[in-house]
Scaffold this motif. Sequence first.
Motif, PDB file in Angstrom:
ATOM      1  N   VAL A   1       4.980  12.365   2.305  1.00  0.00           N
ATOM      2  CA  VAL A   1       4.406  13.549   2.947  1.00  0.00           C
ATOM      3  C   VAL A   1       4.637  14.785   2.082  1.00  0.00           C
ATOM      4  N   GLU A   2       3.560  15.579   1.885  1.00  0.00           N
ATOM      5  CA  GLU A   2       3.643  16.810   1.100  1.00  0.00           C
ATOM      6  C   GLU A   2       3.054  17.975   1.904  1.00  0.00           C
ATOM      7  N   PRO A   3       3.531  19.219   1.700  1.00  0.00           N
ATOM      8  CA  PRO A   3       2.969  20.381   2.386  1.00  0.00           C
ATOM      9  C   PRO A   3       1.650  20.803   1.747  1.00  0.00           C
ATOM     10  N   CYS A   4       0.729  21.311   2.547  1.00  0.00           N
ATOM     11  CA  CYS A   4      -0.567  21.785   2.055  1.00  0.00           C
ATOM     12  C   CYS A   4      -0.702  23.286   2.315  1.00  0.00           C
ATOM     13  N   ASP A   5      -1.093  24.066   1.283  1.00  0.00           N
ATOM     14  CA  ASP A   5      -1.287  25.510   1.448  1.00  0.00           C
ATOM     15  C   ASP A   5      -2.755  25.889   1.307  1.00  0.00           C
ATOM     16  N   ASN A   6      -3.634  24.904   1.536  1.00  0.00           N
ATOM     17  CA  ASN A   6      -5.084  25.105   1.483  1.00  0.00           C
ATOM     18  C   ASN A   6      -5.636  25.413   0.090  1.00  0.00           C
ATOM     19  N   THR A   7      -4.884  25.115  -0.916  1.00  0.00           N
ATOM     20  CA  THR A   7      -5.411  25.203  -2.278  1.00  0.00           C
ATOM     21  C   THR A   7      -5.379  23.805  -2.878  1.00  0.00           C
ATOM     22  N   CYS A   8      -6.241  23.604  -3.838  1.00  0.00           N
ATOM     23  CA  CYS A   8      -6.351  22.255  -4.413  1.00  0.00           C
ATOM     24  C   CYS A   8      -5.782  22.190  -5.816  1.00  0.00           C
ATOM     25  N   THR A   9      -5.009  21.166  -6.075  1.00  0.00           N
ATOM     26  CA  THR A   9      -4.609  20.848  -7.439  1.00  0.00           C
ATOM     27  C   THR A   9      -5.536  19.746  -7.928  1.00  0.00           C
ATOM     28  N   LEU A  10      -5.519  19.484  -9.194  1.00  0.00           N
ATOM     29  CA  LEU A  10      -6.394  18.455  -9.741  1.00  0.00           C
ATOM     30  C   LEU A  10      -6.138  17.090  -9.106  1.00  0.00           C
ATOM     31  N   LYS A  11      -4.873  16.784  -8.826  1.00  0.00           N
ATOM     32  CA  LYS A  11      -4.538  15.455  -8.325  1.00  0.00           C
ATOM     33  C   LYS A  11      -4.965  15.233  -6.876  1.00  0.00           C
ATOM     34  N   CYS A  12      -5.075  16.326  -6.091  1.00  0.00           N
ATOM     35  CA  CYS A  12      -5.421  16.137  -4.677  1.00  0.00           C
ATOM     36  C   CYS A  12      -6.847  16.540  -4.349  1.00  0.00           C
TER      37      CYS A  12
ATOM     38  N   ALA B   1       5.397  15.174  11.400  1.00  0.00           N
ATOM     39  CA  ALA B   1       4.957  14.507  10.171  1.00  0.00           C
ATOM     40  C   ALA B   1       5.317  13.024  10.209  1.00  0.00           C
ATOM     41  N   HIS B   2       6.500  12.736  10.749  1.00  0.00           N
ATOM     42  CA  HIS B   2       6.932  11.343  10.862  1.00  0.00           C
ATOM     43  C   HIS B   2       6.026  10.574  11.827  1.00  0.00           C
ATOM     44  N   GLU B   3       5.640  11.212  12.932  1.00  0.00           N
ATOM     45  CA  GLU B   3       4.756  10.562  13.898  1.00  0.00           C
ATOM     46  C   GLU B   3       3.397  10.239  13.263  1.00  0.00           C
ATOM     47  N   ILE B   4       2.935  11.125  12.389  1.00  0.00           N
ATOM     48  CA  ILE B   4       1.654  10.882  11.713  1.00  0.00           C
ATOM     49  C   ILE B   4       1.743   9.639  10.837  1.00  0.00           C
ATOM     50  N   THR B   5       2.849   9.497  10.113  1.00  0.00           N
ATOM     51  CA  THR B   5       3.011   8.310   9.256  1.00  0.00           C
ATOM     52  C   THR B   5       3.090   7.039  10.099  1.00  0.00           C
ATOM     53  N   ARG B   6       3.728   7.133  11.264  1.00  0.00           N
ATOM     54  CA  ARG B   6       3.801   5.975  12.162  1.00  0.00           C
ATOM     55  C   ARG B   6       2.406   5.582  12.648  1.00  0.00           C
TER      56      ARG B   6
ATOM     57  N   ILE C   1       0.854  -1.196   0.000  1.00  0.00           N
ATOM     58  CA  ILE C   1       0.000   0.000   0.000  1.00  0.00           C
ATOM     59  C   ILE C   1       0.887   1.242   0.000  1.00  0.00           C
ATOM     60  N   GLU C   2       0.574   2.181  -0.881  1.00  0.00           N
ATOM     61  CA  GLU C   2       1.316   3.439  -0.906  1.00  0.00           C
ATOM     62  C   GLU C   2       0.379   4.596  -1.223  1.00  0.00           C
ATOM     63  N   PHE C   3       0.670   5.758  -0.634  1.00  0.00           N
ATOM     64  CA  PHE C   3      -0.151   6.944  -0.886  1.00  0.00           C
ATOM     65  C   PHE C   3       0.594   8.193  -0.424  1.00  0.00           C
ATOM     66  N   HIS C   4       0.096   9.366  -0.852  1.00  0.00           N
ATOM     67  CA  HIS C   4       0.640  10.658  -0.446  1.00  0.00           C
ATOM     68  C   HIS C   4      -0.331  11.318   0.521  1.00  0.00           C
ATOM     69  N   ILE C   5       0.175  11.984   1.552  1.00  0.00           N
ATOM     70  CA  ILE C   5      -0.678  12.766   2.443  1.00  0.00           C
ATOM     71  C   ILE C   5      -0.217  14.221   2.426  1.00  0.00           C
ATOM     72  N   LEU C   6      -1.152  15.135   2.667  1.00  0.00           N
ATOM     73  CA  LEU C   6      -0.834  16.554   2.752  1.00  0.00           C
ATOM     74  C   LEU C   6      -1.014  17.020   4.187  1.00  0.00           C
ATOM     75  N   VAL C   7      -0.007  17.737   4.718  1.00  0.00           N
ATOM     76  CA  VAL C   7      -0.062  18.254   6.081  1.00  0.00           C
ATOM     77  C   VAL C   7       0.291  19.743   6.075  1.00  0.00           C
ATOM     78  N   ASN C   8       0.068  20.381   7.201  1.00  0.00           N
ATOM     79  CA  ASN C   8       0.403  21.804   7.341  1.00  0.00           C
ATOM     80  C   ASN C   8       1.850  22.050   6.936  1.00  0.00           C
ATOM     81  N   SER C   9       2.049  23.051   6.089  1.00  0.00           N
ATOM     82  CA  SER C   9       3.402  23.325   5.579  1.00  0.00           C
ATOM     83  C   SER C   9       4.373  23.744   6.679  1.00  0.00           C
TER      84      SER C   9
END
Length: 316
Positions: free
Chosen positions: A289-300, A265-270, A250-258
């Motif tokens: 893990v990717e930073p989130c700036d509260n805007t949406c791209t098509l992929k997310c 961020a590491h604790e969240i993945t754990r 299983i693999e995926f990307h998550i967005l968290v506060n920049s």
Amino acid sequence: MQKNETYKIIKFSVVSNTVLTLGKLITGIITGYIAIVSEAVHSLIDLVAALIAYFAVRKASQPADTIHQYGYGKFENISGTIEGLLIFAAAIYIVYHAVEKLFNPEPLGTPIIGVIIMLISAIVNFFVSQKLFAVAKENESLAAEADAWHLRTDVYTSLGVMAALVIITSSEWLFPELNIYWVDSFAAFIVAVMITKAAWNLVIKSAKDLFDVSLPQNEIAIVESIIESNDDIAGFHALKTRKAGNKRFIEFHILVNSQMTVYRAHEITRYLKAGIYSKLENSSVAIHVEPCDNTCTLKCQEGCLVKKCKIENIKK
């Protein structure tokens, strides 16, 4: 249930199938019943399947190494596919000889011997298949499940052949003037049809993971619910899953506060991995893990968990 227990049960399957194959073959040759010979061939295939399952389980249980970095789980898928193809071959063999028997009838021996050997076969294979199904379910072993289905199919076909022999025996006593020995070939046809269906289901189930088919939707939903339950995650995307043997990937990307720290961020993945492991055993999880700036791209956009997502700022 431990792997050693799995090996013991499959070993017992090998021994029991060896004895039953010899018993059916000798009985079929003595009596001349093609249905019994077809069952001997079926048991021979079960024996080969049990041997394949034994070596597949041993190989699949080996840990990943530098050459096979994702482990050896697909050995179970390969073994299940081979076993299914072997059953197809047995079905063709049975049909060929059943047709030949219809057009070239030969004198038949006493069917009561066949009734006894079929009954013994059904009882033994039911017991062994029950054990194998339990092992397969607990260890998510395709090889053990394939072997179990081989034996369970043998139970049904043995009972079918036994019923045909009982009909022939009863007819000899009650209506000796009737010639219903065609029931022998008919029973062989039924055996062929039943094992063909089992072969088809087995090949489809085993082979699909060789093409990296995604996990079942209910398991994907479990992963998504675990991600969505964490308030620190603003969104997720690129969720990919596959399975090899009993191993899930299983693999995926998550967005968290920049502004979040690397440690947090590491604790969240754990936390996410622990949650997935608790629900889906034998899983290997990779999280980006990717930073989130509260805007949406098509992929997310689809996996966005921010309550007030700025749709108007979608970036192409």
